[in-house]
Design a protein around this motif. Structure first.
Motif, PDB file in Angstrom:
ATOM      1  N   LEU A 871       0.822  -1.208   0.000  1.00  0.00           N
ATOM      2  CA  LEU A 871       0.000   0.000   0.000  1.00  0.00           C
ATOM      3  C   LEU A 871       0.857   1.259   0.000  1.00  0.00           C
ATOM      4  CD1 LEU A 871      -3.017   0.698   0.029  1.00  0.00           C
ATOM      5  CD2 LEU A 871      -2.887   0.820   2.511  1.00  0.00           C
ATOM      6  N   TYR A 872       1.977   1.222   0.696  1.00  0.00           N
ATOM      7  CA  TYR A 872       2.873   2.382   0.740  1.00  0.00           C
ATOM      8  C   TYR A 872       3.442   2.695  -0.639  1.00  0.00           C
ATOM      9  CZ  TYR A 872       7.189   4.941   1.745  1.00  0.00           C
ATOM     10  OH  TYR A 872       8.210   5.856   1.736  1.00  0.00           O
ATOM     11  N   LEU A 873       3.898   1.689  -1.348  1.00  0.00           N
ATOM     12  CA  LEU A 873       4.462   1.911  -2.684  1.00  0.00           C
ATOM     13  C   LEU A 873       3.398   2.385  -3.662  1.00  0.00           C
ATOM     14  CD1 LEU A 873       6.814  -1.206  -2.946  1.00  0.00           C
ATOM     15  CD2 LEU A 873       7.448   1.145  -2.401  1.00  0.00           C
ATOM     16  N   LYS A 874       2.191   1.842  -3.576  1.00  0.00           N
ATOM     17  CA  LYS A 874       1.120   2.296  -4.459  1.00  0.00           C
ATOM     18  C   LYS A 874       0.729   3.744  -4.163  1.00  0.00           C
ATOM     19  CE  LYS A 874      -0.980  -2.197  -5.493  1.00  0.00           C
ATOM     20  NZ  LYS A 874      -2.205  -3.027  -5.415  1.00  0.00           N
ATOM     21  N   THR A 875       0.748   4.113  -2.904  1.00  0.00           N
ATOM     22  CA  THR A 875       0.430   5.504  -2.559  1.00  0.00           C
ATOM     23  C   THR A 875       1.446   6.473  -3.155  1.00  0.00           C
ATOM     24  OG1 THR A 875      -0.575   4.762  -0.473  1.00  0.00           O
ATOM     25  CG2 THR A 875       0.021   7.075  -0.640  1.00  0.00           C
ATOM     26  N   LEU A 876       2.726   6.129  -3.055  1.00  0.00           N
ATOM     27  CA  LEU A 876       3.747   6.990  -3.647  1.00  0.00           C
ATOM     28  C   LEU A 876       3.598   7.070  -5.160  1.00  0.00           C
ATOM     29  CD1 LEU A 876       6.948   5.995  -1.621  1.00  0.00           C
ATOM     30  CD2 LEU A 876       5.636   8.097  -1.451  1.00  0.00           C
ATOM     31  N   ALA A 877       3.277   5.944  -5.790  1.00  0.00           N
ATOM     32  CA  ALA A 877       3.106   5.954  -7.243  1.00  0.00           C
ATOM     33  C   ALA A 877       1.926   6.820  -7.661  1.00  0.00           C
ATOM     34  CB  ALA A 877       2.927   4.519  -7.749  1.00  0.00           C
ATOM     35  N   LEU A 878       0.831   6.749  -6.910  1.00  0.00           N
ATOM     36  CA  LEU A 878      -0.335   7.573  -7.238  1.00  0.00           C
ATOM     37  C   LEU A 878      -0.050   9.055  -7.015  1.00  0.00           C
ATOM     38  CD1 LEU A 878      -3.231   5.408  -5.743  1.00  0.00           C
ATOM     39  CD2 LEU A 878      -2.613   5.684  -8.139  1.00  0.00           C
ATOM     40  N   LEU A 879       0.697   9.381  -5.978  1.00  0.00           N
ATOM     41  CA  LEU A 879       1.049  10.781  -5.746  1.00  0.00           C
ATOM     42  C   LEU A 879       1.972  11.309  -6.836  1.00  0.00           C
ATOM     43  CD1 LEU A 879       1.620  10.757  -1.877  1.00  0.00           C
ATOM     44  CD2 LEU A 879      -0.297  11.775  -3.106  1.00  0.00           C
ATOM     45  N   VAL A 918       5.866  -2.709  -6.771  1.00  0.00           N
ATOM     46  CA  VAL A 918       7.108  -2.167  -7.339  1.00  0.00           C
ATOM     47  C   VAL A 918       6.955  -1.953  -8.836  1.00  0.00           C
ATOM     48  CG1 VAL A 918       9.552  -2.614  -7.706  1.00  0.00           C
ATOM     49  CG2 VAL A 918       8.520  -3.168  -5.509  1.00  0.00           C
ATOM     50  N   LEU A 919       6.327  -2.903  -9.519  1.00  0.00           N
ATOM     51  CA  LEU A 919       6.108  -2.748 -10.958  1.00  0.00           C
ATOM     52  C   LEU A 919       5.183  -1.578 -11.253  1.00  0.00           C
ATOM     53  CD1 LEU A 919       5.739  -6.500 -11.983  1.00  0.00           C
ATOM     54  CD2 LEU A 919       7.626  -4.977 -12.558  1.00  0.00           C
ATOM     55  N   PHE A 920       4.162  -1.394 -10.437  1.00  0.00           N
ATOM     56  CA  PHE A 920       3.274  -0.254 -10.624  1.00  0.00           C
ATOM     57  C   PHE A 920       4.007   1.060 -10.396  1.00  0.00           C
ATOM     58  CE2 PHE A 920       0.108   2.722  -8.759  1.00  0.00           C
ATOM     59  CZ  PHE A 920      -0.630   2.936  -9.924  1.00  0.00           C
ATOM     60  N   GLY A 921       4.931   1.073  -9.414  1.00  0.00           N
ATOM     61  CA  GLY A 921       5.737   2.266  -9.220  1.00  0.00           C
ATOM     62  C   GLY A 921       6.615   2.573 -10.419  1.00  0.00           C
ATOM     63  N   LEU A 922       7.215   1.544 -11.025  1.00  0.00           N
ATOM     64  CA  LEU A 922       8.016   1.755 -12.227  1.00  0.00           C
ATOM     65  C   LEU A 922       7.157   2.245 -13.383  1.00  0.00           C
ATOM     66  CD1 LEU A 922      10.359  -1.368 -12.088  1.00  0.00           C
ATOM     67  CD2 LEU A 922      10.977   1.013 -11.643  1.00  0.00           C
ATOM     68  N   MET A 923       5.933   1.734 -13.486  1.00  0.00           N
ATOM     69  CA  MET A 923       5.029   2.208 -14.528  1.00  0.00           C
ATOM     70  C   MET A 923       4.703   3.681 -14.351  1.00  0.00           C
ATOM     71  SD  MET A 923       2.486  -1.094 -14.636  1.00  0.00           S
ATOM     72  CE  MET A 923       1.252  -0.217 -15.523  1.00  0.00           C
ATOM     73  N   ALA A 924       4.452   4.092 -13.101  1.00  0.00           N
ATOM     74  CA  ALA A 924       4.157   5.506 -12.857  1.00  0.00           C
ATOM     75  C   ALA A 924       5.368   6.384 -13.186  1.00  0.00           C
ATOM     76  CB  ALA A 924       3.738   5.706 -11.402  1.00  0.00           C
ATOM     77  N   LEU A 925       6.576   5.905 -12.855  1.00  0.00           N
ATOM     78  CA  LEU A 925       7.782   6.661 -13.179  1.00  0.00           C
ATOM     79  C   LEU A 925       7.937   6.853 -14.687  1.00  0.00           C
ATOM     80  CD1 LEU A 925      10.547   5.248 -10.788  1.00  0.00           C
ATOM     81  CD2 LEU A 925       9.695   7.565 -10.868  1.00  0.00           C
ATOM     82  N   LEU A 926       7.782   5.760 -15.422  1.00  0.00           N
ATOM     83  CA  LEU A 926       7.960   5.838 -16.872  1.00  0.00           C
ATOM     84  C   LEU A 926       6.855   6.645 -17.523  1.00  0.00           C
ATOM     85  CD1 LEU A 926       9.016   2.125 -17.520  1.00  0.00           C
ATOM     86  CD2 LEU A 926      10.501   4.133 -17.341  1.00  0.00           C
ATOM     87  N   ASP A 927       5.651   6.567 -16.984  1.00  0.00           N
ATOM     88  CA  ASP A 927       4.527   7.278 -17.589  1.00  0.00           C
ATOM     89  C   ASP A 927       4.666   8.787 -17.409  1.00  0.00           C
ATOM     90  OD1 ASP A 927       2.196   7.441 -18.993  1.00  0.00           O
ATOM     91  OD2 ASP A 927       0.901   7.164 -17.258  1.00  0.00           O
ATOM     92  N   VAL A 928       5.028   9.215 -16.203  1.00  0.00           N
ATOM     93  CA  VAL A 928       5.137  10.649 -15.945  1.00  0.00           C
ATOM     94  C   VAL A 928       6.343  11.241 -16.673  1.00  0.00           C
ATOM     95  CG1 VAL A 928       5.436  12.367 -14.131  1.00  0.00           C
ATOM     96  CG2 VAL A 928       3.951  10.430 -13.736  1.00  0.00           C
ATOM     97  N   ASN A 929       7.431  10.462 -16.800  1.00  0.00           N
ATOM     98  CA  ASN A 929       8.643  10.947 -17.470  1.00  0.00           C
ATOM     99  C   ASN A 929       8.700  10.523 -18.932  1.00  0.00           C
ATOM    100  OD1 ASN A 929      10.614  12.106 -15.229  1.00  0.00           O
ATOM    101  ND2 ASN A 929       9.573  10.310 -14.361  1.00  0.00           N
ATOM    102  N   GLU A 930       7.551  10.292 -19.561  1.00  0.00           N
ATOM    103  CA  GLU A 930       7.541   9.804 -20.937  1.00  0.00           C
ATOM    104  C   GLU A 930       8.168  10.804 -21.897  1.00  0.00           C
ATOM    105  OE1 GLU A 930       4.328   8.046 -24.189  1.00  0.00           O
ATOM    106  OE2 GLU A 930       3.661   9.121 -22.402  1.00  0.00           O
TER     107      GLU A 930
END
Length: 1002
Positions: A871-879, A918-930
């Motif tokens: 839940l912590y990692l998903k929260t950071l990814a959503l933020l 962790v994979l969802f966090g990587l997806m959020a990173l790549l999506d925002v920095n596309e």
């Protein structure tokens, strides 16, 4: 009938014995008669004999009074002193007397006012022998209950176990028990070696965890047997730590002897290894420094601890002072003289004393890579430096170490931004002290290569915040030694802003130790609303039937208007609904109907009073139902919410569902979200701090993460709460027929979540949002791959694409499958994006790094719980996704989040949920920095290569598709495939940039 009679016992006699007695029975075969003469002498042998012979109640009281007289010195036998006779008597008292007389003794004690029979028994057992006998008896009863073939519920050992557990809790119930037990033992021994051996046994018995662990085990068995009336305090590690701390305070405060102080130090050092050691240190610090002001005694106590234990105590004291007393010191506070900071400096001075070990530890805390109070206010750093103000060498060491740390390129790239801000404040504060004490040293330091490298590395950093810190440090330090025409000035607007001026003014701060009274005054709560007492509800008399009124001479008749145009004008008028029947009116017994229902709270202070009244069902239900709307309505009108925001938040976070209310968690979560939306800059930091430092359960910490995630997305415009309309008055709204023409059209791009109209908050609210965003990320990849693939590649992608299409079609939220780049990208204002970064994202990531280096093993264990970590990692990814690509702090957010994701890779082994997060966090990173993939490969080439290697391993190890696997594994495999495709595209496109990082990569 003879075969139905079974003899209980048989008696045999020899032929030479004369038949004596009635019916020819031998005198030896007669049952043993109870002693006719009670206890009357004064020898321990007779007392032991009478106790073994099942004494009566009066004889037992006489023996116990005689034993108590021995503890007072009336006669020579003291049962508390270890010897064979006292050990035998204690064993009989615990195993036989307690089993037979414990309930009677407690009942007699409650009936009498002066002499308490149970106190006589407890006085005889308050010794090392008594504690060991009670623990051994509980251990034996536990083994007997578990091995009983009848089961735990039908075992005869469980009633005795309840009595033994109650006895143990009563032996150690006062704040002077430890002192009295040890003094009785030490006074009976003249040999120093024996005293030392008994001291080791005493410390191991009290602070070794034996009492708490065995009591908790007994409580668990009693709970299984349905014989646990109420939880025992001695089985609760938190209450035991509180009891241990209070005992040590009462023992140390009157200035004990050297031997007793050594035992107290051993108990303190051993107690640090128990759970809730921070609570014990807080009690010691408060009782010995703040209230009693016996600073030399507390300093001597710390000197007897090991250096590692002294460091633990110092870190806990710094944390306690910062959280308890300096949390209200804001950055924009006047920096001249602040009484609370000076009082905190005096308290720290009492802890440091004249010890060179603790002073060196304070210097290391200020200049260390993980210290300086990460996430705390500047007040704790000012107080710590005030302690070192008179030591020029220590202050210069802090300055030099902080300057070298801030200039380290790896530190600039990987350290959390809150950590860098804290060290920048330490650097500026220490530079001011060094300049006033020895300006030549500062002048030499600023001419060195260390200072030049620090400023140049900071200015060349990719993060704007790192550049800002380098510029304000350079201008502030140059202003100390250079004239106006020679001093360094970057002529940047950000350095001349309010924050920049505050940073540069830190070099002129002069703190000192002051009176400690301001810290004492904060111990007394001010303005706290009184908790209303529950009112006894009395049934109201049944209403009398209404009398029938005579019909009047005229009749009121409704006349319909034939003009239909008037109906169109009244479309906006909503008719009142018919009143529904009261649920309580359906009760058959009219005396049970409650007519004195409380009114809905209209002020925040009333809401706080309702939430505090946990014994009133109606108030609790009404407070939860009205809290979200009331907080949002009062947010922008007056200071009610801002003044009571922290109190409201603490009440809602710690609230328990005592009455099993409908949608309890939904109302509670919406209330906390309303607080964050009302005061985002202040309360987001408070919730982040509460998640790591608060004493809450896993479910309560999870609710804090959900609130941060949903609240941040609502501030960014991704979510709309059903309570948001109450914040605006009806006079500021257009009629419904006109408003529909001005409603903004729904944007069609992937940055706007499909759940933008969130009407309910299920327990898996963040999971639903993350799944929707995952599908939005994977759908374009699957579509592009399916269009470009030919031949055998189509077979490889068929299962992946079909599963993704099935999930997309079955999802309630429609997902956009087009990747818009040049248009439709959802950009939020920079002020909001900066708020999400500084108040939501950075406090969570920075405090996670600080918790990893915390001396508390409990905090580290909570962080790595699989469900909470997910839940912590998903929260950071959503933020991060909510902040969007227009965030100025996006490079720093990307760096911190990527380091954190790669740091928790080891916890993904065997945990599919953590791997998916962790994979969802990587997806959020790549999506925002596309739009900045080249920058990612240039700044984070090592992270790109490591991520490719790890994701490919996850993809190979995870079962899914044709190989089987459950739904969660299939989802993780699809996410790994999508992330791997995107990463390999980046590697192929920017291979030249990654050549140095791809050594060994295949």
């Amino acid at each position: 009938m003879e075969e139905l009679l079974t003899p209980i016992s048989q008696t045999y006699r020899s032929s030479n014995q004369a038949g004596g007695g009635l019916l020819g029975l031998s005198s030896t075969a007669r049952p043993r008669a109870e002693p006719q003469i009670g206890f009357g002498s004064s020898t321990p042998e007779e007392a032991l004999e009478v106790l073994k012979g099942q004494p009566g109640y009066d004889d037992l009281l006489r023996i116990l009074k005689w034993l108590q007289d021995g503890t007072r010195g009336t006669h020579s036998f003291d049962i508390r002193k270890p010897n064979p006779q006292s050990a035998q008597i204690v064993h009989v008292l615990v195993t036989e007397i307690v089993a037979n007389y414990w309930a009677l003794l407690k009942e007699s004690s409650s009936a009498q006012k002066k002499s308490q029979p149970v106190d006589l028994l407890l006085a005889s057992l308050q010794s090392i022998s008594g504690l060991n006998a009670a623990l051994a008896y509980i251990r034996a009863l536990l083994q007997e209950a578990r091995k009983d073939p009848k089961g735990i519920k039908r075992s005869f050992a469980t009633p005795n176990l309840a009595s033994a557990l109650d006895l143990l809790s009563c032996i150690l119930q006062h704040n002077t028990d430890i002192q009295s037990i040890w003094q009785a033992v030490s006074s009976s021994q003249d040999n120093a070696g024996q005293v030392r051996a008994l001291g080791m046994e005493f410390v191991s018995l009290i602070a070794g965890g034996k009492v708490v662990s065995l009591a908790a085990e007994a409580e668990h068995v009693l709970h299984q047997a349905d014989m646990l009336e109420e939880p025992s305090w001695i089985a609760n590690s938190k209450q035991y730590a509180d009891w241990l701390g209070n005992n040590l305070v009462d023992w140390i405060r009157p200035n004990p002897s050297a031997g007793d102080l050594k035992i107290c130090a051993d108990l303190t050092g051993r107690g640090l290894k128990l759970g809730h050691s921070d609570l014990m240190i807080k009690i010691l610090f408060t009782g010995l420094v703040l209230h009693a002001e016996v600073h030399p005694t507390f300093e001597k106590l710390l000197d007897l601890l090991s250096s590692a234990d002294q460091r633990k105590v110092l870190l806990m004291v710094l944390k306690f002072i910062s959280t308890k007393y300096l949390s209200s010191v804001d950055a924009d506070e006047a920096i001249e003289d602040y009484p609370t900071i000076w009082a905190a400096a005096s308290a720290l001075q009492a802890v440091i004393g004249t010890s060179s070990v603790r002073k060196a530890q304070l210097v290391a805390w200020l200049s260390g890579a993980t210290g300086a109070g990460l996430g705390e206010t500047c007040g704790i750093r000012r107080a710590a430096l005030a302690v070192l103000a008179d030591d020029k060498e220590a202050m210069f060491s802090v300055l030099e170490s902080s300057l070298g740390l801030l200039g380290d390129q790896l530190y600039i790239k990987h350290a959390p931004m809150l950590q860098q801000e804290a060290h920048a404040q330490v650097l500026l504060l220490s530079a001011g002290y060094v300049h006033r004490k020895s300006p030549i040293k500062l002048n030499v330091l600023l001419r060195s290569s260390n200072f030049l490298n620090t400023i140049s590395n900071r200015i060349g950093a990719s993060q704007d915040r790192a550049k800002f810190l380098g510029m304000v440090v350079g201008e502030a330090l140059s202003g100390l030694i250079h004239n106006e025409d020679r001093r360094l000035n970057f002529h940047m607007e950000i350095t001349d802003s309010g924050e920049g001026k505050w940073y540069k003014s830190l070099v002129s701060v002069v703190d000192k130790t002051g009176p400690i009274s301001p810290l004492k005054s904060q111990e007394i709560p001010k303005g706290e609303p009184a908790v209303p007492k529950p009112v006894k509800k009395t049934p109201r008399p049944a209403p009398k039937p209404a009398r029938t009124m005579p019909q009047s001479g005229f009749i009121i008749e409704e006349i319909e208007d034939e003009d239909e145009s008037s109906e169109e004008e009244d479309d906006d008028l909503v008719a009142y609904a018919k009143p529904t029947s009261d649920e309580e009116d359906e009760d058959d017994d009219p005396t049970l109907i409650n007519r004195n229902k409380p009114n809905a709270p209209v002020y925040i202070r009333d809401l706080i009073a309702y939430l505090r009244d946990t014994e009133n069902y109606d108030r609790q239900k009404l407070a939860l139902a009205t809290a979200p709307a009331l907080i949002r309505r009062k947010a922008s009108h007056g200071t009610e919410v801002s003044a009571h925001a922290e109190e409201l938040a603490s009440l809602l976070v710690g609230l328990e569902d005592k009455y099993e209310l409908d949608d309890f968690h939904g109302f509670r979560t919406q209330g906390m979200i309303a607080i964050i939306v009302a005061q985002p800059q202040k309360m987001a930091r408070w919730f982040a701090k509460t998640f790591f430092d608060g004493d809450y359960s896993l479910s309560q910490r999870a609710s804090v993460l959900i609130v941060l995630g949903i609240g941040g997305r609502e501030i960014a415009g991704f979510e709309t709460s059903e309570y948001s309309d109450v914040a605006s008055f009806p006079s500021k709204k257009l009629p419904a027929k006109v408003e529909k023409h001005y409603e903004p059209s729904a944007p069609a791009n992937r940055y706007i979540s499909a759940s933008a109209s969130l009407r309910a908050l299920p327990p898996n609210a963040l999971d639903n949002i993350s799944q929707s965003l995952s599908q939005a990320f994977l759908a374009p990849l699957a579509a592009e791959a399916a269009d470009a693939a030919t031949g055998p590649d189509v077979l490889k992608l068929s299962s992946f694409t079909s599963r993704l299409q099935q999930q997309t079609s079955s999802s309630a939220a429609p997902v956009t499958t087009s990747r818009t780049k040049a248009h439709g990208v959802h950009s939020i204002p920079n002020t909001t994006a900066n708020l999400l970064a500084t108040s939501f994202f950075f406090p969570l990531t920075s405090r996670f790094q600080a918790a990893l280096h915390s001396p508390s093993a409990t905090r580290r264990g909570l962080l790595f719980d699989p469900s909470l970590l997910t839940l912590y990692l998903k929260t950071l990814a959503l933020l991060l996704h909510a902040a969007g690509p227009s965030t100025l702090a996006l490079p720093q957010m990307t760096a911190e989040f990527w380091d954190l994701l790669l740091g928790v890779r080891t916890h993904c082994v065997g945990e599919v949920g953590v791997a998916g997060a962790v994979l969802f966090g990587l997806m959020a990173l790549l999506d925002v920095n596309e739009n900045d993939t080249r920058g990612l490969c240039q700044r984070h080439g090592h992270e790109v290569v490591e991520s490719v290697e790890w994701v490919s391993g996850v993809f190979d190890r995870t079962r899914g598709g044709d190989q089987g696997g459950n739904g969660e594994e299939n989802q993780v495999k699809m996410m790994a495939a999508g992330v791997l495709i995107r990463l390999r595209e980046m590697v192929e496109r920017y291979r030249a940039l990654l050549m140095g990082d791809m050594i060994g990569f295949s």
